[in-house]
Design a protein around this motif. Structure first.
Motif, PDB file in Angstrom:
ATOM      1  N   PHE A  95      23.795 -34.077  73.451  1.00  0.00           N
ATOM      2  CA  PHE A  95      25.213 -34.333  73.655  1.00  0.00           C
ATOM      3  C   PHE A  95      25.720 -35.220  72.520  1.00  0.00           C
ATOM      4  O   PHE A  95      25.037 -36.156  72.105  1.00  0.00           O
ATOM      5  CB  PHE A  95      25.443 -35.025  75.001  1.00  0.00           C
ATOM      6  CG  PHE A  95      24.958 -34.234  76.182  1.00  0.00           C
ATOM      7  CD1 PHE A  95      25.823 -33.412  76.887  1.00  0.00           C
ATOM      8  CD2 PHE A  95      23.631 -34.307  76.588  1.00  0.00           C
ATOM      9  CE1 PHE A  95      25.379 -32.666  77.975  1.00  0.00           C
ATOM     10  CE2 PHE A  95      23.171 -33.564  77.674  1.00  0.00           C
ATOM     11  CZ  PHE A  95      24.050 -32.743  78.358  1.00  0.00           C
ATOM     12  N   PHE A  96      26.912 -34.916  72.026  1.00  0.00           N
ATOM     13  CA  PHE A  96      27.450 -35.710  70.915  1.00  0.00           C
ATOM     14  C   PHE A  96      28.968 -35.782  71.008  1.00  0.00           C
ATOM     15  O   PHE A  96      29.620 -34.983  71.674  1.00  0.00           O
ATOM     16  CB  PHE A  96      27.013 -35.130  69.567  1.00  0.00           C
ATOM     17  CG  PHE A  96      27.471 -33.714  69.322  1.00  0.00           C
ATOM     18  CD1 PHE A  96      28.639 -33.445  68.618  1.00  0.00           C
ATOM     19  CD2 PHE A  96      26.732 -32.630  69.787  1.00  0.00           C
ATOM     20  CE1 PHE A  96      29.061 -32.141  68.402  1.00  0.00           C
ATOM     21  CE2 PHE A  96      27.142 -31.326  69.572  1.00  0.00           C
ATOM     22  CZ  PHE A  96      28.311 -31.082  68.876  1.00  0.00           C
ATOM     23  N   TRP A  97      29.528 -36.776  70.314  1.00  0.00           N
ATOM     24  CA  TRP A  97      30.970 -37.030  70.313  1.00  0.00           C
ATOM     25  C   TRP A  97      31.616 -36.474  69.050  1.00  0.00           C
ATOM     26  O   TRP A  97      31.025 -36.529  67.969  1.00  0.00           O
ATOM     27  CB  TRP A  97      31.257 -38.532  70.362  1.00  0.00           C
ATOM     28  CG  TRP A  97      30.792 -39.233  71.583  1.00  0.00           C
ATOM     29  CD1 TRP A  97      29.631 -39.945  71.739  1.00  0.00           C
ATOM     30  CD2 TRP A  97      31.477 -39.327  72.845  1.00  0.00           C
ATOM     31  NE1 TRP A  97      29.551 -40.464  73.006  1.00  0.00           N
ATOM     32  CE2 TRP A  97      30.683 -40.103  73.703  1.00  0.00           C
ATOM     33  CE3 TRP A  97      32.696 -38.827  73.306  1.00  0.00           C
ATOM     34  CZ2 TRP A  97      31.053 -40.392  75.020  1.00  0.00           C
ATOM     35  CZ3 TRP A  97      33.069 -39.119  74.614  1.00  0.00           C
ATOM     36  CH2 TRP A  97      32.260 -39.889  75.452  1.00  0.00           C
ATOM     37  N   VAL A  98      32.847 -35.989  69.185  1.00  0.00           N
ATOM     38  CA  VAL A  98      33.652 -35.560  68.047  1.00  0.00           C
ATOM     39  C   VAL A  98      34.902 -36.430  68.008  1.00  0.00           C
ATOM     40  O   VAL A  98      35.588 -36.600  69.019  1.00  0.00           O
ATOM     41  CB  VAL A  98      34.044 -34.076  68.160  1.00  0.00           C
ATOM     42  CG1 VAL A  98      34.948 -33.667  66.992  1.00  0.00           C
ATOM     43  CG2 VAL A  98      32.798 -33.200  68.188  1.00  0.00           C
ATOM     44  N   TYR A 148      20.296 -35.428  53.979  1.00  0.00           N
ATOM     45  CA  TYR A 148      20.861 -34.151  53.519  1.00  0.00           C
ATOM     46  C   TYR A 148      20.327 -32.981  54.343  1.00  0.00           C
ATOM     47  O   TYR A 148      21.064 -32.032  54.656  1.00  0.00           O
ATOM     48  CB  TYR A 148      20.553 -33.938  52.039  1.00  0.00           C
ATOM     49  CG  TYR A 148      21.442 -34.720  51.108  1.00  0.00           C
ATOM     50  CD1 TYR A 148      22.829 -34.602  51.170  1.00  0.00           C
ATOM     51  CD2 TYR A 148      20.909 -35.578  50.146  1.00  0.00           C
ATOM     52  CE1 TYR A 148      23.656 -35.324  50.317  1.00  0.00           C
ATOM     53  CE2 TYR A 148      21.727 -36.298  49.290  1.00  0.00           C
ATOM     54  CZ  TYR A 148      23.093 -36.170  49.377  1.00  0.00           C
ATOM     55  OH  TYR A 148      23.907 -36.880  48.530  1.00  0.00           O
ATOM     56  N   ALA A 149      19.055 -33.038  54.711  1.00  0.00           N
ATOM     57  CA  ALA A 149      18.481 -31.970  55.524  1.00  0.00           C
ATOM     58  C   ALA A 149      19.149 -31.900  56.897  1.00  0.00           C
ATOM     59  O   ALA A 149      19.377 -30.817  57.434  1.00  0.00           O
ATOM     60  CB  ALA A 149      16.979 -32.174  55.683  1.00  0.00           C
ATOM     61  N   LEU A 150      19.499 -33.056  57.447  1.00  0.00           N
ATOM     62  CA  LEU A 150      20.191 -33.077  58.736  1.00  0.00           C
ATOM     63  C   LEU A 150      21.589 -32.487  58.627  1.00  0.00           C
ATOM     64  O   LEU A 150      22.177 -32.083  59.631  1.00  0.00           O
ATOM     65  CB  LEU A 150      20.273 -34.513  59.271  1.00  0.00           C
ATOM     66  CG  LEU A 150      18.952 -35.102  59.774  1.00  0.00           C
ATOM     67  CD1 LEU A 150      19.131 -36.561  60.156  1.00  0.00           C
ATOM     68  CD2 LEU A 150      18.426 -34.311  60.966  1.00  0.00           C
ATOM     69  N   TYR A 151      22.140 -32.439  57.420  1.00  0.00           N
ATOM     70  CA  TYR A 151      23.432 -31.784  57.180  1.00  0.00           C
ATOM     71  C   TYR A 151      23.261 -30.307  56.820  1.00  0.00           C
ATOM     72  O   TYR A 151      24.246 -29.610  56.588  1.00  0.00           O
ATOM     73  CB  TYR A 151      24.174 -32.480  56.035  1.00  0.00           C
ATOM     74  CG  TYR A 151      24.585 -33.896  56.310  1.00  0.00           C
ATOM     75  CD1 TYR A 151      24.775 -34.383  57.597  1.00  0.00           C
ATOM     76  CD2 TYR A 151      24.796 -34.786  55.256  1.00  0.00           C
ATOM     77  CE1 TYR A 151      25.157 -35.681  57.836  1.00  0.00           C
ATOM     78  CE2 TYR A 151      25.185 -36.101  55.488  1.00  0.00           C
ATOM     79  CZ  TYR A 151      25.357 -36.540  56.781  1.00  0.00           C
ATOM     80  OH  TYR A 151      25.737 -37.844  57.013  1.00  0.00           O
ATOM     81  N   ILE A 203      35.443 -29.025  61.701  1.00  0.00           N
ATOM     82  CA  ILE A 203      35.268 -27.589  61.966  1.00  0.00           C
ATOM     83  C   ILE A 203      34.492 -27.464  63.257  1.00  0.00           C
ATOM     84  O   ILE A 203      33.477 -28.123  63.441  1.00  0.00           O
ATOM     85  CB  ILE A 203      34.502 -26.913  60.822  1.00  0.00           C
ATOM     86  CG1 ILE A 203      35.335 -26.996  59.545  1.00  0.00           C
ATOM     87  CG2 ILE A 203      34.217 -25.466  61.153  1.00  0.00           C
ATOM     88  CD1 ILE A 203      34.556 -26.650  58.324  1.00  0.00           C
ATOM     89  N   ILE A 204      34.966 -26.644  64.174  1.00  0.00           N
ATOM     90  CA  ILE A 204      34.351 -26.544  65.489  1.00  0.00           C
ATOM     91  C   ILE A 204      33.767 -25.160  65.709  1.00  0.00           C
ATOM     92  O   ILE A 204      34.390 -24.175  65.384  1.00  0.00           O
ATOM     93  CB  ILE A 204      35.385 -26.876  66.578  1.00  0.00           C
ATOM     94  CG1 ILE A 204      34.714 -26.988  67.933  1.00  0.00           C
ATOM     95  CG2 ILE A 204      36.487 -25.849  66.672  1.00  0.00           C
ATOM     96  CD1 ILE A 204      35.604 -27.569  68.998  1.00  0.00           C
ATOM     97  N   LEU A 205      32.541 -25.140  66.213  1.00  0.00           N
ATOM     98  CA  LEU A 205      31.925 -23.868  66.607  1.00  0.00           C
ATOM     99  C   LEU A 205      31.654 -23.980  68.094  1.00  0.00           C
ATOM    100  O   LEU A 205      30.587 -24.387  68.511  1.00  0.00           O
ATOM    101  CB  LEU A 205      30.617 -23.655  65.843  1.00  0.00           C
ATOM    102  CG  LEU A 205      30.769 -23.095  64.445  1.00  0.00           C
ATOM    103  CD1 LEU A 205      29.432 -23.113  63.745  1.00  0.00           C
ATOM    104  CD2 LEU A 205      31.329 -21.700  64.475  1.00  0.00           C
ATOM    105  N   GLN A 254      30.179 -31.365  58.234  1.00  0.00           N
ATOM    106  CA  GLN A 254      31.555 -30.957  58.031  1.00  0.00           C
ATOM    107  C   GLN A 254      32.488 -31.298  59.181  1.00  0.00           C
ATOM    108  O   GLN A 254      33.663 -30.938  59.153  1.00  0.00           O
ATOM    109  CB  GLN A 254      31.604 -29.441  57.775  1.00  0.00           C
ATOM    110  CG  GLN A 254      30.793 -29.027  56.555  1.00  0.00           C
ATOM    111  CD  GLN A 254      31.125 -27.630  56.098  1.00  0.00           C
ATOM    112  OE1 GLN A 254      32.267 -27.202  56.150  1.00  0.00           O
ATOM    113  NE2 GLN A 254      30.120 -26.896  55.651  1.00  0.00           N
ATOM    114  N   SER A 255      32.019 -31.982  60.206  1.00  0.00           N
ATOM    115  CA  SER A 255      32.850 -32.343  61.341  1.00  0.00           C
ATOM    116  C   SER A 255      32.902 -33.865  61.479  1.00  0.00           C
ATOM    117  O   SER A 255      31.962 -34.548  61.084  1.00  0.00           O
ATOM    118  CB  SER A 255      32.282 -31.751  62.632  1.00  0.00           C
ATOM    119  OG  SER A 255      32.116 -30.361  62.509  1.00  0.00           O
TER     120      SER A 255
END
Length: 487
Positions: free
Chosen positions: A98-101, A440-443, A10-12, A65-66
């Motif tokens: 910065f992060f990768w998808v 879980y908190a990071l999610y 899912i992309i925002l 979720q991504s």
């Protein structure tokens, strides 16, 4: 070493939040070259503090979720590249992440709080580091110019209800991304012409500022125009362009404008960047190609006589052998690469995985020891060493190393996952559940995080200090959840 999420994608993106519902039309840019005054622009629509809170919440949602690639080597490369650009950006109000998808579409996106995602597919098509940097510079400019907040300000002038719908859509997306995207699209449908005009301004501004940033950072300023041209040519005849072209439409005017702007700066003829080539090979071999095709592809690449980056092809072949569990063949190639470049993080990472796969983790520990001593908080070195220590059943040593690393990179989920594994194998169950709670908190799953802390509390026994810390952390998680609800 790598770990990645397998949850649905899912992309925002900044472009989606800006609601580009009509971007498939052939649009001509305005000739206005004056930049809007920023700083207080849109401050009454959304403050910088609130922007960072929302950005953090959206990032947590995306982790859960991504298909975000959690790969320390690729993360190190991308963050370093991004930081080289950010230091030349004006109005950078907060640290950028910065992060990768793991998605093969040609796309990159930015959202609240300095978060910038890059699709693996974009890296695979970029021909050189200046082209990749041009995309990052464009997205950095969306953030520094506060285009999302300015979009909200424009909506507020047109209709308070439209603004409420737009902000509401972002917040709904934190809990229910599909519903959130629908709400954002519906909330902006009433002002289609405003969207188009505002989008033209955003894209023109991001192109202009991005190219200037690219030049100041020492990259080839023609990187933007060359990447535009490559994309336009590749998708000229397709019925539906890729996501990047839908959210950032390419007209002949825009390509020509990028070329003209690049001519304002000296042309830089840069040598082939080895780190870029290695990162691209890693993307292809581990994420873009399946295991069999990766092996075939890099065997053919190594056999070719004329290559611009033979080392990258050998590295790609090493990773392909590892994926196909031919670790001895991989080790033979990697030993030669390390002999020529013994401090290369890409090679050290692969060598660690090979030693672990061959049941020799202590060799990995010894190999990494001098590098970790010299640079103890580098994420590639620290996490690979911790992984080797866990495999060698030296759990306490791994925990000490991970704790030290998390002091400087507190939001790195891979470290918490490894910490949880080390505690579990050491049978320290209270600490194991506390580490799981942090994951879980990071999610953004604060209820599950609190559940894990309740388990941790039950395992704490008579350790009153630890129980007190657990209670305090439960309160912090509940406060974070309440803060989001109040938004």
């Amino acid at each position: 070493m790598r770990k990645k999420s397998s949850a649905p994608f899912i992309i925002l993106s900044c472009a989606l939040i800006l609601s580009l519902s009509a971007v498939a039309q052939d649009m001509k840019y305005s000739n206005r070259n004056t930049l809007p005054e920023i700083g207080v622009v849109a401050s009454d629509a959304i403050s910088l503090d609130k922007e960072m809170i929302i950005g953090d919440a959206v990032m947590r949602q995306m982790r859960g979720q991504s298909p975000i690639i959690a790969d320390p080597v690729l993360d190190e490369y991308l963050q370093d590249l991004g930081n080289r650009l950010v230091v030349h950006a004006d109005n950078a109000k907060f640290p950028f992440q910065f992060f990768w998808v793991n998605n093969d579409a040609i796309n990159a996106f930015a959202f609240f709080g300095g978060h910038i995602g890059v699709h693996a597919g974009l890296m695979r098509r970029a021909d050189n580091e200046s082209e990749l940097a041009s995309v990052l510079a464009h997205e950095i400019s969306h953030v520094t110019q506060r285009h999302i907040a300015r979009r909200m300000q424009a909506q507020k002038r047109a209709s308070p209800l439209a603004l409420a719908s737009l902000i509401g859509g972002v917040l709904i997306a934190i809990a229910n991304p599909q519903a959130g995207m629908a709400a954002m699209q519906a909330g902006s449908a009433a002002s289609a012409q405003l969207q188009i005009d505002y989008t033209r301004s955003n894209e023109q501004e991001a192109d202009r500022i991005g190219i200037a940033m690219l030049a100041r950072a020492g990259f080839d300023p023609k990187g933007a125009a060359s990447f535009f041209s490559t994309m336009a040519e590749e998708y000229r005849m397709v019925s539906r362009p890729p996501a990047r072209l839908l959210t950032h439409p390419l007209t002949e005017t825009r390509i020509a404008d990028a070329r003209n702007r690049a001519n304002d700066y000296p042309r830089r003829y840069l040598p082939i960047n080895k780190q870029f080539e290695l990162a691209k090979a890693r993307i292809k071999s581990r994420y873009s190609f399946d295991a069999d095709y990766s092996l075939e592809y890099y065997q053919a690449a190594v056999e070719q006589q004329a290559q611009r980056s033979r080392e990258a092809s050998l590295y790609g072949l090493t990773l392909a052998y590892m994926r196909n569990e031919e670790n001895k063949k991989a080790q033979k190639i990697l030993d030669e690469l390390l002999e020529k470049d013994p401090t290369n993080l890409f090679y050290l990472d692969a060598a660690t995985d090979i030693y672990i796969a061959l049941g020799e983790p202590l060799k990995a520990v010894e190999m990494l020891k001098p590098h970790v001593t010299h640079n103890p908080r580098n994420q590639v070195l620290a996490l690979n060493q911790a992984n080797a220590l866990i495999s060698a059943q030296k759990y306490d040593d791994a925990i000490i190393l991970l704790k030290d690393f998390l002091l400087v990179k507190k939001d790195y989920q891979v470290a918490y996952q490894m910490m949880s594994e080390a505690y579990q194998k050491a049978k320290r169950f209270s600490q194991m559940h506390q580490s799981k709670a942090e994951v879980y908190a990071l999610y953004g799953a604060y209820n599950r995080a609190v559940d894990e802390l309740q388990y941790a509390y039950n395992f704490a026994g008579d350790n009153h200090l630890q129980k007190q810390r657990i209670r305090a952390r439960i309160k912090q998680f509940r406060d974070q959840e309440d803060r989001l609800e109040r938004l």
